[in-house]
Design a protein around this motif. Structure first.
Motif, PDB file in Angstrom:
ATOM      1  N   LEU A 153      73.275 -54.869  96.217  1.00  0.00           N
ATOM      2  CA  LEU A 153      72.128 -54.934  95.321  1.00  0.00           C
ATOM      3  C   LEU A 153      72.119 -53.727  94.404  1.00  0.00           C
ATOM      4  O   LEU A 153      72.832 -52.748  94.620  1.00  0.00           O
ATOM      5  CB  LEU A 153      70.815 -54.967  96.125  1.00  0.00           C
ATOM      6  N   HIS A 169      70.749 -58.703  92.565  1.00  0.00           N
ATOM      7  CA  HIS A 169      72.158 -58.763  92.979  1.00  0.00           C
ATOM      8  C   HIS A 169      72.977 -57.866  92.050  1.00  0.00           C
ATOM      9  O   HIS A 169      72.688 -57.741  90.864  1.00  0.00           O
ATOM     10  CB  HIS A 169      72.643 -60.214  92.893  1.00  0.00           C
ATOM     11  N   ARG A 193      64.806 -59.499  94.058  1.00  0.00           N
ATOM     12  CA  ARG A 193      64.964 -59.544  95.516  1.00  0.00           C
ATOM     13  C   ARG A 193      64.130 -58.480  96.225  1.00  0.00           C
ATOM     14  O   ARG A 193      64.438 -58.104  97.368  1.00  0.00           O
ATOM     15  CB  ARG A 193      66.442 -59.400  95.861  1.00  0.00           C
TER      16      ARG A 193
END
Length: 246
Positions: A153, A169, A193
């Motif tokens: 990440l 990502h 995320r």
């Protein structure tokens, strides 16, 4: 990559020069701690990493690290020494990592790459799109970015606003650049995320401050996560226009 090397042994200096040439890195060579401090003071913001020998004349690597942490903007420092007993003192002085000499070429390369983490700032100006790598401001932020990197990440800052940072990502930047600069799309989507607020993001190419986000349920997020992981495996490089900032 720009590396500051502090090493008094001439044979090891030669080895470091050969290593940097092999890696394709630029470097400055200091023969003692005092010279390393002078390089850091004169070249604020230049270095991606420092290789710091511990035992050097005029000023040791430990003392040089203490001074650099006071007078220079942050960059990671890797302490190198044959004496394991210096480990605690090195970390207390402010180094980020510690390696025993001799250090193999592969190990040295891996350690530099792992230490030299950055966040990514997306820059949109009318129809252009660019990416700027941003150094961590301190050791704590660097550790955060390294932990993200271990999970494949990275942190992405939008519209030059640090308060609009997303966790994405590692290949998301590449996908966005490909969608805008190769496919000519005006809109791209990707997952934020962030564990506290997983969302689907919609980024418009010509927008300077708009990023609509859809909050996702855990099931929807997990399904999209798997699909995005498969898609992003193909995006391994940036695709930037010649007029963009990098």
């Amino acid at each position: 990559m720009n590396i500051l090397i502090a090493e008094d042994d001439q044979m090891i200096q030669v080895a470091h020069r050969m290593a940097m040439k092999s890696f394709g890195f630029k470097f400055d060579m200091a023969s003692n701690g005092k010279q390393a401090v002078d390089f850091a003071r004169k070249n604020q913001g230049k270095y991606d990493c420092c290789l710091m020998d511990v035992n050097m004349p005029e000023m040791s690597g430990i003392e040089a690290t203490r001074v650099i942490r006071k007078i220079s903007s942050y960059f990671p420092i890797l302490a190198l020494t044959a004496n394991e007993s210096y480990r605690e003192a090195c970390f207390a002085a402010g180094v980020d990592d510690f390696a025993k000499k001799p250090c193999s070429l592969n190990e040295l390369f891996d350690r530099i790459k792992k230490l030299s983490v950055k966040s990514y700032r997306l820059i949109t100006k009318s129809s252009s799109f660019g990416v700027k790598e941003v150094m961590p401001v301190d050791k704590q932020q660097a550790e955060e970015l390294r932990e993200l990197a271990r999970k494949n990440l990275c942190k992405m800052v939008l519209f030059e606003n640090p308060n609009r940072a997303l966790i994405v990502h590692k290949n998301t930047i590449n996908k966005i650049s490909h969608d805008f600069n190769v496919k000519g799309q005006l809109l791209t989507t990707f997952l934020n995320r962030d564990e506290d607020k997983p969302t689907l993001c919609h980024l418009f190419k010509e927008s300077s401050n708009l990023l609509p986000q859809t909050l996702l349920t855990e099931d929807d997020f997990n399904n999209m996560l798997e699909a995005e992981d498969r898609e992003l495996s193909a995006y391994t490089a940036l695709s930037l226009n010649s007029t963009n900032e990098e």
